[in-house]
Design an enzyme around this catalytic site. Structure first.
Site, PDB file in Angstrom:
ATOM      1  N   ASP A  16       0.831  -1.204   0.000  1.00  0.00           N
ATOM      2  CA  ASP A  16       0.000   0.000   0.000  1.00  0.00           C
ATOM      3  C   ASP A  16       0.867   1.257   0.000  1.00  0.00           C
ATOM      4  OD1 ASP A  16      -2.394   1.416   0.014  1.00  0.00           O
ATOM      5  OD2 ASP A  16      -2.483   1.509   2.198  1.00  0.00           O
ATOM      6  N   GLY A  17       0.323   2.329  -0.580  1.00  0.00           N
ATOM      7  CA  GLY A  17       0.987   3.634  -0.516  1.00  0.00           C
ATOM      8  C   GLY A  17       1.491   4.165  -1.846  1.00  0.00           C
ATOM      9  N   ASN A  18       1.193   3.468  -2.929  1.00  0.00           N
ATOM     10  CA  ASN A  18       1.670   3.930  -4.241  1.00  0.00           C
ATOM     11  C   ASN A  18       1.137   5.320  -4.584  1.00  0.00           C
ATOM     12  OD1 ASN A  18       2.851   1.448  -4.539  1.00  0.00           O
ATOM     13  ND2 ASN A  18       1.329   0.654  -5.975  1.00  0.00           N
ATOM     14  N   ARG A  20      -0.038   7.737  -2.577  1.00  0.00           N
ATOM     15  CA  ARG A  20       0.510   8.817  -1.735  1.00  0.00           C
ATOM     16  C   ARG A  20       1.967   9.104  -2.077  1.00  0.00           C
ATOM     17  NH1 ARG A  20      -0.954   6.060   3.502  1.00  0.00           N
ATOM     18  NH2 ARG A  20      -1.503   4.425   2.014  1.00  0.00           N
ATOM     19  N   TRP A  21       2.700   8.041  -2.430  1.00  0.00           N
ATOM     20  CA  TRP A  21       4.098   8.221  -2.859  1.00  0.00           C
ATOM     21  C   TRP A  21       4.143   9.163  -4.054  1.00  0.00           C
ATOM     22  CZ3 TRP A  21       6.701   7.350  -7.435  1.00  0.00           C
ATOM     23  CH2 TRP A  21       8.095   7.325  -7.370  1.00  0.00           C
ATOM     24  N   SER A  61      -7.348  -5.255  -4.659  1.00  0.00           N
ATOM     25  CA  SER A  61      -8.450  -5.886  -3.915  1.00  0.00           C
ATOM     26  C   SER A  61      -9.737  -5.826  -4.738  1.00  0.00           C
ATOM     27  CB  SER A  61      -8.664  -5.165  -2.577  1.00  0.00           C
ATOM     28  OG  SER A  61      -9.238  -3.890  -2.783  1.00  0.00           O
ATOM     29  N   GLU A  63     -12.381  -4.512  -3.732  1.00  0.00           N
ATOM     30  CA  GLU A  63     -12.897  -3.156  -3.516  1.00  0.00           C
ATOM     31  C   GLU A  63     -12.164  -2.138  -4.393  1.00  0.00           C
ATOM     32  OE1 GLU A  63     -12.039  -5.332  -1.057  1.00  0.00           O
ATOM     33  OE2 GLU A  63     -14.087  -5.844  -0.450  1.00  0.00           O
ATOM     34  N   ASN A  64     -10.886  -2.379  -4.681  1.00  0.00           N
ATOM     35  CA  ASN A  64     -10.130  -1.473  -5.552  1.00  0.00           C
ATOM     36  C   ASN A  64     -10.729  -1.424  -6.958  1.00  0.00           C
ATOM     37  OD1 ASN A  64      -6.897  -2.530  -4.186  1.00  0.00           O
ATOM     38  ND2 ASN A  64      -8.211  -0.812  -3.550  1.00  0.00           N
ATOM     39  N   ARG A  67     -12.408   1.696  -8.214  1.00  0.00           N
ATOM     40  CA  ARG A  67     -11.677   2.963  -8.433  1.00  0.00           C
ATOM     41  C   ARG A  67     -11.962   3.475  -9.845  1.00  0.00           C
ATOM     42  NH1 ARG A  67      -5.750   2.593  -5.445  1.00  0.00           N
ATOM     43  NH2 ARG A  67      -6.569   2.116  -3.379  1.00  0.00           N
ATOM     44  N   ARG A 177       2.347  -4.872   6.172  1.00  0.00           N
ATOM     45  CA  ARG A 177       1.615  -3.853   5.421  1.00  0.00           C
ATOM     46  C   ARG A 177       2.472  -2.595   5.361  1.00  0.00           C
ATOM     47  NH1 ARG A 177      -4.555  -2.179   4.875  1.00  0.00           N
ATOM     48  NH2 ARG A 177      -4.247  -0.405   3.495  1.00  0.00           N
TER      49      ARG A 177
HETATM   50  C1  IPE Z   1      -5.278  -2.537   0.304  1.00  0.00           C
HETATM   51  O1  IPE Z   1      -5.020  -1.181   0.107  1.00  0.00           O
HETATM   52  C2  IPE Z   1      -5.242  -3.257  -0.997  1.00  0.00           C
HETATM   53  C3  IPE Z   1      -3.949  -3.312  -1.669  1.00  0.00           C
HETATM   54  C4  IPE Z   1      -2.830  -2.809  -1.237  1.00  0.00           C
HETATM   55  C5  IPE Z   1      -3.926  -4.035  -2.903  1.00  0.00           C
HETATM   56  P1  IPE Z   1      -6.193  -0.080   0.016  1.00  0.00           P
HETATM   57  O2  IPE Z   1      -5.534   1.195  -0.267  1.00  0.00           O
HETATM   58  O3  IPE Z   1      -7.221  -0.544  -0.933  1.00  0.00           O
HETATM   59  O4  IPE Z   1      -6.798  -0.139   1.476  1.00  0.00           O
HETATM   60  P2  IPE Z   1      -7.651   0.939   2.268  1.00  0.00           P
HETATM   61  O5  IPE Z   1      -8.680   1.476   1.327  1.00  0.00           O
HETATM   62  O6  IPE Z   1      -6.710   2.001   2.711  1.00  0.00           O
HETATM   63  O7  IPE Z   1      -8.214   0.187   3.417  1.00  0.00           O
HETATM   64  C1  IPE Z   2      -1.769   0.276  -3.227  1.00  0.00           C
HETATM   65  O1  IPE Z   2      -1.572   1.635  -3.324  1.00  0.00           O
HETATM   66  C2  IPE Z   2      -1.965  -0.360  -4.563  1.00  0.00           C
HETATM   67  C3  IPE Z   2      -3.375  -0.592  -4.903  1.00  0.00           C
HETATM   68  C4  IPE Z   2      -4.350  -0.602  -4.058  1.00  0.00           C
HETATM   69  C5  IPE Z   2      -3.680  -0.808  -6.300  1.00  0.00           C
HETATM   70  P1  IPE Z   2      -2.766   2.676  -3.263  1.00  0.00           P
HETATM   71  O2  IPE Z   2      -3.200   2.940  -4.653  1.00  0.00           O
HETATM   72  O3  IPE Z   2      -3.823   2.251  -2.331  1.00  0.00           O
HETATM   73  O4  IPE Z   2      -1.986   3.909  -2.687  1.00  0.00           O
HETATM   74  P2  IPE Z   2      -2.502   4.941  -1.604  1.00  0.00           P
HETATM   75  O5  IPE Z   2      -2.975   4.172  -0.419  1.00  0.00           O
HETATM   76  O6  IPE Z   2      -3.613   5.717  -2.256  1.00  0.00           O
HETATM   77  O7  IPE Z   2      -1.306   5.776  -1.298  1.00  0.00           O
HETATM   78 MG    MG Z   3      -4.134   2.536  -0.320  1.00  0.00          MG
END
Ligand code: IPE
Ligand code: IPE
Ligand code: MG
Length: 229
Positions: A16-18, A20-21, A61, A63-64, A67, A177
């Site tokens: 997680d964090g791509n 925001r990075w 995920s 849920e992703n 997006r 995580r």
């Molecule tokens: C969890 O990250 C899923 C992945 C890293 C693939 P999210 O960014 O979707 O999680 P939430 O929304 O902060 O809980």
């Molecule tokens: C995790 O990074 C990768 C995926 C969920 C695809 P995010 O896209 O959730 O990055 P943040 O949490 O918005 O920084």
């Molecule tokens: Mg995230």
């Protein structure tokens, strides 16, 4: 000998964090995902160098999948690139590639490349790299429960585990995580019942091999009791 035992057999990572990075660098979110993929490729090699046998990486995920479509398209393109370039590399390293999750939202050609990558690397003996794409822990449990209901019989915990998408992959010993959040976000809910948890403040693209080694060190110092004394 003691050191050998302290290496987790299965490490799972919520990458997680791509986004925001990227934001911090005034870049589009897709640039964060690209950087994340680059890091993922290097890190997954390092993980097996450390003696880990199974590595499950949460890439997308269920849920992703809600997006915005342009972000999803960028991710699908990265999957396309990843599986095209890396399946052969993994085969040469004898690492077996597996994908867990519902791929039905992915473009047909990406699904085919994924299946081809799994087939090509099948039987790799050095380790198993499982990518969770379109994965949800609840969805996984629910699908297995419904299958058991349809079969019309009660199942044991072992049988139920085997019915999950992670099938014959052992349960994770260490769950990492990145990205500062302190939650599981519907990852391996059943499987991680006794996983040691490790949270890193680093955004995934900056989560280095040395950071991973710190997580291994923390794991080695944990006492796993499984409810016993
Ligand atoms: C969890 O990250 C899923 C992945 C890293 C693939 P999210 O960014 O979707 O999680 P939430 O929304 O902060 O809980
Ligand atoms: C995790 O990074 C990768 C995926 C969920 C695809 P995010 O896209 O959730 O990055 P943040 O949490 O918005 O920084
Ligand atoms: Mg995230």
């Amino acid at each position: 000998m003691g050191e050998e035992k302290a290496v987790p057999r299965h490490v799972a990572v919520i990458m997680d964090g791509n986004g925001r990075w990227a934001k911090k660098r005034l870049l589009p979110r897709s640039a964060g995902h690209k950087a994340g993929m680059k890091r993922m490729i290097a890190l997954s090699e390092h993980v097996f160098d450390r003696g880990v046998r199974y590595c499950t990486l949460f890439a997308l995920s269920c849920e992703n999948l809600s997006r915005p479509q342009d972000e999803l398209n960028a991710l699908f393109s990265l999957f396309r690139e990843y599986f095209t370039k890396n399946a052969q590399v993994l085969k040469e390293k004898s690492v077996e590639l597996r994908v867990v999750g519902d791929l039905s939202a992915l473009p047909e050609d990406v699904r085919e490349i994924i299946r081809a990558g799994e087939k090509l690397t099948e039987g790799g003996t050095r380790g198993t790299l499982a990518l969770a794409i379109g994965y949800g822990g609840r969805q996984d449990i629910l699908a297995a429960a419904n299958r058991a209901v349809r079969a019309g019989k009660e199942v044991s915990a072992e049988e139920f585990s085997a019915m999950l998408q992670t099938g014959n992959i052992p349960e994770p010993d260490l769950l990492i995580r990145t990205g500062k959040e302190l939650r599981i976000s519907n990852f391996l809910l059943w499987q991680a019942a006794y996983a040691e948890l490790y949270f890193s403040e680093k955004m995934f693209p900056e989560f280095s091999d040395a950071d991973f080694d710190d997580a291994l060190k923390a794991y080695a110092s944990r006492e796993r009791r499984y409810g016993k004394l």
